[in-house]
Write a protein that holds these residues in place. Structure first.
Motif, PDB file in Angstrom:
ATOM      1  N   LEU A  87      26.098  40.223  19.976  1.00 15.49           N
ATOM      2  CA  LEU A  87      26.771  39.509  20.941  1.00 15.49           C
ATOM      3  C   LEU A  87      26.281  39.248  22.712  1.00 15.49           C
ATOM      4  O   LEU A  87      25.755  39.089  23.920  1.00 15.49           O
ATOM      5  CB  LEU A  87      27.926  40.220  21.659  1.00 15.49           C
ATOM      6  N   VAL A  88      25.491  40.919  22.685  1.00 13.16           N
ATOM      7  CA  VAL A  88      24.392  41.559  24.029  1.00 13.16           C
ATOM      8  C   VAL A  88      23.551  40.307  23.750  1.00 13.16           C
ATOM      9  O   VAL A  88      23.057  39.549  25.294  1.00 13.16           O
ATOM     10  CB  VAL A  88      23.998  42.606  23.723  1.00 13.16           C
ATOM     11  N   MET A  89      22.995  39.510  22.772  1.00  7.59           N
ATOM     12  CA  MET A  89      21.173  39.209  22.940  1.00  7.59           C
ATOM     13  C   MET A  89      22.112  37.342  23.252  1.00  7.59           C
ATOM     14  O   MET A  89      21.077  37.113  24.281  1.00  7.59           O
ATOM     15  CB  MET A  89      20.757  39.168  21.195  1.00  7.59           C
ATOM     16  N   LEU A  90      22.835  37.147  22.579  1.00  5.00           N
ATOM     17  CA  LEU A  90      23.139  35.905  22.938  1.00  5.00           C
ATOM     18  C   LEU A  90      23.722  35.612  24.012  1.00  5.00           C
ATOM     19  O   LEU A  90      23.363  34.676  25.087  1.00  5.00           O
ATOM     20  CB  LEU A  90      24.128  34.950  22.504  1.00  5.00           C
ATOM     21  N   PHE A  91      24.776  37.122  25.404  1.00  6.08           N
ATOM     22  CA  PHE A  91      25.060  36.680  26.625  1.00  6.08           C
ATOM     23  C   PHE A  91      23.447  37.020  27.188  1.00  6.08           C
ATOM     24  O   PHE A  91      23.425  35.707  28.091  1.00  6.08           O
ATOM     25  CB  PHE A  91      25.761  37.616  25.969  1.00  6.08           C
ATOM     26  N   LEU A  92      22.733  37.809  26.927  1.00  5.32           N
ATOM     27  CA  LEU A  92      21.407  37.228  27.945  1.00  5.32           C
ATOM     28  C   LEU A  92      20.935  36.359  27.750  1.00  5.32           C
ATOM     29  O   LEU A  92      20.431  35.805  29.141  1.00  5.32           O
ATOM     30  CB  LEU A  92      20.993  39.144  27.822  1.00  5.32           C
ATOM     31  N   LEU A  93      20.820  36.088  27.167  1.00  8.26           N
ATOM     32  CA  LEU A  93      19.667  34.665  26.539  1.00  8.26           C
ATOM     33  C   LEU A  93      19.911  33.253  27.524  1.00  8.26           C
ATOM     34  O   LEU A  93      19.557  33.224  27.930  1.00  8.26           O
ATOM     35  CB  LEU A  93      19.455  34.165  24.842  1.00  8.26           C
ATOM     36  N   PHE A  94      21.260  33.930  26.744  1.00  5.20           N
ATOM     37  CA  PHE A  94      22.532  32.462  27.713  1.00  5.20           C
ATOM     38  C   PHE A  94      22.091  32.528  29.989  1.00  5.20           C
ATOM     39  O   PHE A  94      22.793  32.141  30.063  1.00  5.20           O
ATOM     40  CB  PHE A  94      23.704  32.343  27.696  1.00  5.20           C
ATOM     41  N   VAL A  95      22.697  33.749  29.766  1.00  4.74           N
ATOM     42  CA  VAL A  95      22.796  33.812  32.220  1.00  4.74           C
ATOM     43  C   VAL A  95      21.568  33.494  31.807  1.00  4.74           C
ATOM     44  O   VAL A  95      21.130  33.044  32.891  1.00  4.74           O
ATOM     45  CB  VAL A  95      23.083  35.042  31.883  1.00  4.74           C
ATOM     46  N   TYR A  96      20.139  34.432  31.312  1.00  4.18           N
ATOM     47  CA  TYR A  96      18.862  33.921  31.615  1.00  4.18           C
ATOM     48  C   TYR A  96      18.407  32.186  31.571  1.00  4.18           C
ATOM     49  O   TYR A  96      17.808  31.945  32.628  1.00  4.18           O
ATOM     50  CB  TYR A  96      17.852  34.647  31.121  1.00  4.18           C
ATOM     51  N   HIS A  97      18.974  31.540  30.495  1.00  4.19           N
ATOM     52  CA  HIS A  97      18.201  30.189  30.289  1.00  4.19           C
ATOM     53  C   HIS A  97      19.487  29.331  31.629  1.00  4.19           C
ATOM     54  O   HIS A  97      19.181  28.204  32.381  1.00  4.19           O
ATOM     55  CB  HIS A  97      18.630  29.196  29.054  1.00  4.19           C
ATOM     56  N   THR A  98      20.146  29.795  32.120  1.00  5.56           N
ATOM     57  CA  THR A  98      21.683  28.740  32.430  1.00  5.56           C
ATOM     58  C   THR A  98      20.933  29.224  34.403  1.00  5.56           C
ATOM     59  O   THR A  98      20.944  28.604  35.078  1.00  5.56           O
ATOM     60  CB  THR A  98      22.691  29.358  32.535  1.00  5.56           C
ATOM     61  N   ALA A  99      21.187  30.795  34.500  1.00  3.89           N
ATOM     62  CA  ALA A  99      21.032  31.578  35.970  1.00  3.89           C
ATOM     63  C   ALA A  99      19.472  31.310  36.425  1.00  3.89           C
ATOM     64  O   ALA A  99      18.854  31.234  37.501  1.00  3.89           O
ATOM     65  CB  ALA A  99      21.611  32.102  35.629  1.00  3.89           C
ATOM     66  N   PHE A 100      18.497  31.503  35.702  1.00  4.22           N
ATOM     67  CA  PHE A 100      16.993  31.913  36.147  1.00  4.22           C
ATOM     68  C   PHE A 100      16.694  30.135  36.164  1.00  4.22           C
ATOM     69  O   PHE A 100      15.196  29.931  36.484  1.00  4.22           O
ATOM     70  CB  PHE A 100      16.644  33.146  35.525  1.00  4.22           C
ATOM     71  N   THR A 101      15.611  30.360  34.542  1.00  4.45           N
ATOM     72  CA  THR A 101      14.640  29.549  34.550  1.00  4.45           C
ATOM     73  C   THR A 101      15.526  28.527  32.901  1.00  4.45           C
ATOM     74  O   THR A 101      15.399  29.575  32.345  1.00  4.45           O
ATOM     75  CB  THR A 101      13.518  29.958  34.287  1.00  4.45           C
ATOM     76  N   PRO A 102      15.056  27.690  32.540  1.00  4.59           N
ATOM     77  CA  PRO A 102      14.956  27.541  31.568  1.00  4.59           C
ATOM     78  C   PRO A 102      14.272  27.975  30.031  1.00  4.59           C
ATOM     79  O   PRO A 102      12.813  27.584  30.424  1.00  4.59           O
ATOM     80  CB  PRO A 102      14.983  26.011  31.323  1.00  4.59           C
TER      81      PRO A 102
END
Length: 272
Positions: A127-142
């Motif tokens: 869960l932590v991995m999916l959440f952080l990857l989603f946030v980084y992909h959408t909020a910072f850089t694809p």
């Protein structure tokens, strides 16, 4: 009073039900609110990533440039596997022993508790991995993960080897609790460096590879980066080594746990 199972399927469903409730209990043991528990796990990952990012900035990023990928994704690919491995070791080692009062509740046994602790750790870290990857992909850089299924397979292999190491420690723990406690702490602390999460294995000389090569986490992290990044092909690690090592340690741990459970004595628990 123990209720006798009416059929094999009934026994399987009852075991799965006990396993499910044990997982839930384990997840709620850290914090009663699951959302806050998830946030705390996310903060732990972020702190590690920031520390390693700062260290890479000080040392220079020349060796990381060989991968030609996102540096944050490079760090995350190591931190995720490192945490799931170390937390699995601690979760299995912290399982209630055969002389615990929890074992008086049928059909509960050590196998169910070990499986519950291990699965709860895997669930939480996924869960932590999916959440952080989603946030980084959408909020910072694809970001692009070239082979996400195989990359997650390396996380599963890191989890499996952590469970195997923890199982060996768990089998020895009733015989030498203090020594096992020190040894497990040293092992998990050593993984901060020996896991190789901050280095590119292909860029290491042969003398340095020998320093990391014994550690199954070094192999899984390096192989995971081969599946995450398009331009990286691991040469100094393998998938078979951590797999065979994990299977061997599981067999040793199961044999040791079975022998320890047969020799279990309440005097051990009182002596601790």
């Amino acid at each position: 009073q123990q209720v006798q199972s009416r059929s094999r399927w009934d026994s399987i469903f009852r075991t799965l039900e006990v396993l499910y409730h044990s997982c839930i209990k384990n997840l709620r043991s850290e914090h009663g609110n699951p959302v806050i528990g998830l946030v705390l796990s996310v903060v732990q990952v972020l702190v590690l990533v920031m520390i390693f990012y700062f260290m890479l900035t000080l040392m220079g990023r020349s060796f990381v440039s060989k991968i030609r990928g996102d540096i944050v994704l490079f760090l995350l690919s190591g931190v995720f596997l490192f945490l799931v491995h170390n937390k699995s070791v601690g979760a299995v080692l912290g399982t209630a022993g055969p002389t615990s009062s929890m074992m008086l509740h049928q059909p509960l046994n050590t196998a169910i508790l070990i499986a519950a602790n291990a699965l709860a750790t895997l669930y939480n870290q996924t869960l932590v991995m999916l959440f952080l990857l989603f946030v980084y992909h959408t909020a910072f850089t694809p970001i692009t993960i070239e082979q996400p299924v195989y990359a997650y397979g390396m996380l599963l292999l890191s989890w499996f080897t952590g469970v195997a190491v923890g199982l060996v420690f768990f089998a020895i723990k009733p015989w030498a609790p203090r020594i096992v406690g020190i040894a497990s702490t040293v092992y998990r602390r050593a993984n901060m460096i020996a896991s190789g999460k901050m280095v590119v294995a292909n860029a290491l000389p042969a003398s340095m590879v020998a320093v990391f090569d014994w550690n199954p986490l070094f192999h899984t992290i390096d192989q995971a980066r081969g599946f995450v990044f398009l331009n990286y092909n691991p040469h100094n690690s393998s998938i078979t080594y951590p797999l065979y090592l994990g299977l061997g340690l599981v067999m040793l741990g199961l044999i040791g746990e079975y022998y320890t459970r047969r020799m279990a004595s309440l005097h051990w628990e009182k002596g601790q």
